[in-house]
Write a protein that holds these residues in place. Structure first.
Motif, mmCIF file in Angstrom:
data_model
loop_
_atom_site.group_PDB
_atom_site.id
_atom_site.type_symbol
_atom_site.label_atom_id
_atom_site.label_comp_id
_atom_site.label_asym_id
_atom_site.label_seq_id
_atom_site.Cartn_x
_atom_site.Cartn_y
_atom_site.Cartn_z
ATOM 1 N N LYS A 3 0.832 -1.197 0.000
ATOM 2 C CA LYS A 3 0.000 0.000 0.000
ATOM 3 C C LYS A 3 0.862 1.241 0.000
ATOM 4 N N ARG A 91 4.583 -1.993 -7.403
ATOM 5 C CA ARG A 91 4.223 -3.260 -8.012
ATOM 6 C C ARG A 91 5.461 -3.997 -8.503
ATOM 7 N N THR A 103 -3.016 -1.207 -8.788
ATOM 8 C CA THR A 103 -3.942 -0.886 -7.703
ATOM 9 C C THR A 103 -3.823 0.598 -7.400
ATOM 10 N N TYR B 35 -10.145 -1.562 -16.940
ATOM 11 C CA TYR B 35 -10.399 -0.921 -15.652
ATOM 12 C C TYR B 35 -11.718 -0.169 -15.720
ATOM 13 N N GLU B 44 -10.512 0.686 -10.659
ATOM 14 C CA GLU B 44 -10.374 -0.703 -10.252
ATOM 15 C C GLU B 44 -10.236 -1.614 -11.465
#
Lengths: 114, 112
Positions: A3, A91, A103, B35, B44
């Protein structure tokens, strides 16, 4: 993916350097730091990425701390067109290393003031 | 290079209708990602392909959503039947060897 934590918003005067911080204290050794930005109503735009060393390209510079727990994106001479949401993402990259999608967090809304 | 191409750029449809979104990845790229972006959930991942094969579709909201990649230069995302909660901006992205992803301009979908 680890995160990241970013401030929700920042202001910067036009012509000055914009320094956007990102914390990624749980980053793994094989995870890269990526920066994207999204200008209103457009698709996310790749800016820069790095693993350990500082990186520079025509858009920005990326400074990664020695312990890799945080990084700073630097836009050297911000213009009004740099107003956007900036996303810091960590990542693994490359085939077999986790070909996951990105993400996205909430990012930092950078506003360049005239 | 033209970059990732998406069509249509805007789509307005009525609830219950079928919607098909299209994507042409950057030539030579072997990964393709879909996405979705909404105010509530942000950006997302829905699904991604490697060499035209779906790898992870765990982000697809429900069976009303399906995606295909019949060849290396074309992918579709289909919603049937569409619902108002599907209103969002849908982005396609592509990459080479799962490295840097490059995004298209998106399709803005409004389901009435």
């Amino acid at each position: 993916d680890a995160k990241t934590t970013q401030p929700p918003s920042m202001d910067c005067a036009e012509g000055r350097a914009a320094n956007l911080p990102c914390n990624h204290s749980t980053i793994s050794g094989n995870e890269y730091v990526y920066w994207y930005r999204q200008i209103h109503s457009q698709g996310p735009q790749y800016i820069i990425h790095g693993l350990k060393n500082n990186e520079t390209n025509e858009m920005a510079s990326l400074i990664i701390t020695e312990d890799r727990k945080s990084s700073t994106l630097i836009l050297p001479h911000a213009t009004l067109r740099d107003t956007a949401v900036y996303y810091c993402i960590v990542r693994v990259e490359g085939s077999g290393g986790g070909a996951d999608g990105l993400t996205f967090g909430k990012g930092t809304h950078l506003i360049i003031q005239p | 290079d033209a970059g990732v191409i998406q069509s249509p750029r805007h789509e307005v449809t009525e609830m219950g209708q079928e919607v098909t979104l299209r994507c042409k990845p950057i030539s030579g790229h072997d990964y393709l990602f879909w996405y979705r972006q909404t105010m509530m959930r942000g950006l997302e991942l829905l699904i991604y392909f490697n060499n035209n094969v779906p790898i992870d579709d765990s982000g697809m909201p429900e069976d009303r959503f399906s995606a295909k990649m019949p060849n290396a230069s074309f992918s579709t995302l289909k919603i049937q039947p569409s619902e108002p909660r599907d209103s969002a901006v849908y982005f396609c992205a592509s990459s080479l060897l799962a490295r840097t992803q490059y995004f298209g301009p998106g399709t803005r979908l409004l389901v009435l």
